[in-house]
Design an enzyme around this catalytic site. Structure first.
Site: not given
Length: 455
Positions: A239-242, A273
Site C-alpha cells: 500500500s501507499g498508506d497504512d 508500505s
C-alpha cells in the site's frame, strides 16, 4: 444447492446442477444465481450496475429461506456502486474481475459518517463506496481468489490535482452490521481505502491480498473503524498508506459518538508500505481503541512498524494494546508514537480534549536494517504511560545519512527489558516479560463452515 433465477414478472424458479467448488463461510446458502441471470455482461465494457442491483434485490427475497449466493462468473464485470443484503453471499470466481467504474456519476454522494462529521478528504460529502451495505446481518464477500479492481488511477490524479470537492470512494464499506466476512479475494487499486468495516460487530477478514501502488496516498489496506470483535488473518498488503489502520472517529464527532474499536485480533499478517505503517492506531481514534492483540506480523520496506497517531483535540484513548512475534526488515521506524499528528474536521474541535495512551505492550520482536528503533513522543502535560517493551533485538541500518539516534523519547513512560539497542531512559530497565493475554477472544473461536458453490 439450488440455482435460483427469479423473474419478478413470471414468478419462475429454475433448478439446475453444475460443478461445485468448496469455499469457507460463516453460513452456507440454500439458493445460488449468477450475475448473467440478471443481464450481466462480462466484457469489461458494458456497465453491470443495474445487473448487480437487480440480482441483490431479487435474491434478498429468499433471505428467510436459507439465504442466497450470487456468483460473479469468469469475465470482467464493470460496475458502479451497488449494495448488498442480509443473509447474502457475493462470490467472485477465480477468473472473474469486478472493475470499478471510473465515472463519478456511478458513485452517489452520501453524508459524512456521524463519528467524523465531515468528509475525510474534503469538507463536502463522500462518494459512495464501490460495494456497500448498511444495517445488514450475515453478509459474506468472498471467492476463489477472484479480483476486485477499483481502477483508481483517475481518482488519484484528481485528488493530487485538488479537483475533488468530496471524499473519494472506498472499495468496500459496510456500516452498522453484524456477522460480516470478507475473505479469499484480491483487492487492488481502490480510489482510496480498500476495506472499511464501520460500526460493525463480529467481523472476519481473512486471506486477502491487497495491492496498491506504494506512491499513492490514502490507499489503506484494512481499516476497522468503531468495530467490536474483529479478526484479521493470513493477509498480505502492499500500500501507499497504512496496511492496517485502526480507527474510531474524528475529534469532537468521534468523542460524541463514543463507539470504540475493541477486541481486535490480528494474526499472520504481511505488509509492504514504504511511506506508512504496518499497523497504525489512529489518527482518528476519538471513540477509543482498546484490547488489540496482534501476533506473527511480518514487514518489509515499510516506514514504520507499530504506530500510534494522535494529537490534541482527539480525546479518546488507546489502551490495552498487545503485540508479539514481529519480524521486520528495511524499516525507518520500528516503534513510533506521535502526539502531534493529524488535522481536524472543522474549527469546532476542543483543544482541551487530550487522548489517553496507556498500557502498550510489545514483546518478542526482531528487526534488520532499522534506522530508528523507537521514536516515542507523547503530549506535554499528557504523557503516554505504561509502555512495556521486552525481548526486542534490532540490527541498525549501516548507512544512516541523517545520523539519527536509535531512540528518541519525550513525554512517555514505562519499562523495557532485554532490548537491543538499549531503550531510552524514559523506559526504565526492569526484568519483565511484557504481558500478552492468555484468554481467547470470542471472535477467534468462530469456525467457518465448509460450503459449496455451483459454477
Amino acid at each position: 444447492m439450488k440455482k435460483l433465477l427469479t423473474f419478478i414478472l413470471l414468478g419462475l424458479v429454475f433448478v439446475s446442477t453444475a460443478e461445485q467448488i468448496p469455499y469457507s463461510a460463516i453460513n452456507c446458502r440454500k439458493h445460488v444465481a449468477h450475475l448473467t441471470d440478471f443481464g450481466g455482461k462480462g466484457d469489461g465494457v458494458t456497465s453491470n450496475t443495474a445487473a448487480f442491483k437487480a440480482a441483490v434485490a431479487n435474491l434478498s427475497q429468499v433471505a428467510s429461506d436459507g439465504g442466497a449466493l450470487l456468483v460473479v462468473p469468469p469475465g470482467k464485470w464493470l460496475t458502479g456502486s451497488f449494495g448488498l443484503a442480509s443473509h447474502f453471499t457475493l462470490y467472485v470466481h477465480q477468473k472473474a474481475v469486478i472493475l470499478g467504474s471510473q465515472e463519478e456519476s456511478d458513485y452517489p454522494l452520501i453524508d459524512s459518517l456521524p463519528s467524523y462529521g465531515s468528509g475525510r478528504e474534503a469538507p463536502g460529502k463522500r462518494f459512495s463506496s464501490l460495494i456497500v451495505g448498511t444495517n445488514l446481518t450475515d453478509v459474506v464477500i468472498t471467492g476463489g481468489n477472484g479480483t476486485i479492481d477499483g481502477q483508481g488511477e483517475i481518482w488519484w490524479k484528481k485528488f493530487k490535482a485538488k479537483q475533488l470537492k468530496n471524499t473519494r470512494p472506498y472499495m468496500i464499506e459496510i456500516l452498522h452490521s453484524t456477522n460480516l466476512q470478507i475473505s479469499d479475494l484480491t483487492l487492488t487499486n481502490s480510489p482510496s481505502w480498500h476495506v472499511h468495516p464501520t460500526y460493525c460487530t463480529n467481523v472476519i477478514i481473512e486471506r486477502l491480498t491487497i495491492l496498491a501502488p506504494v506512491t499513492v496516498p490514502n490507499t489503506d489496506g484494512i481499516d476497522p473503524d468503531s468495530c467490536t470483535d474483529t479478526r484479521i488473518r493470513d493477509s498480505y498488503v502492499v500500500s501507499g498508506d497504512d496496511c492496517i489502520a485502526v480507527k474510531s472517529g474524528w475529534d469532537q464527532y468521534g468523542i460524541s459518538y463514543a463507539v470504540p474499536t475493541q477486541r481486535l485480533s490480528i494474526r499472520s499478517f504481511t505488509c509492504i508500505s514504504p511511506d506508512s505503517a504496518v499497523i497504525a492506531l489512529g489518527s482518528e481514534m476519538s471513540g477509543g481503541i482498546r484490547d488489540l492483540r496482534a501476533e506473527d506480523i511480518h514487514a518489509l520496506n515499510s516506514q514504520s512498524g507499530i504506530r500510534i497517531k494522535t494529537g490534541v483535540g482527539r480525546g479518546g484513548y488507546v489502551k490495552d494494546i498487545y503485540v508479539r512475534n514481529v519480524e521486520m526488515e528495511n524499516m525507518e521506524y520500528f516503534f513510533w508514537m506521535n502526539g502531534d499528528y493529524g488535522s481536524h474536521p472543522d474549527p469546532g474541535w476542543d483543544p482541551k480534549a487530550l487522548p489517553v495512551i496507556t498500557n502498550i505492550n510489545y514483546r518478542d520482536m526482531k528487526g534488520k536494517n532499522v534506522t530508528v528503533v523507537g521514536g516515542l513522543a507523547g503530549i506535554k502535560g499528557d504523557d503516554f504511560t505504561s509502555i512495556c517493551i521486552s525481548n526486542v533485538t534490532m540490527e541498525l541500518a549501516t548507512e544512516n545519512k541523517e545520523k539519527k539516534e536509535p531512540w528518541k523519547c519525550e513525554d512517555v513512560g514505562g519499562v523495557s527489558s532485554n532490548v537491543t539497542p538499549k531503550a531510552c531512559p524514559q523506559l526504565a530497565e526492569k526484568a519483565v516479560d511484557c504481558p500478552f493475554p492468555t484468554d481467547t477472544l470470542d471472535i477467534d473461536k468462530v469456525e467457518l463452515n465448509k460450503c459449496f458453490v455451483d459454477v
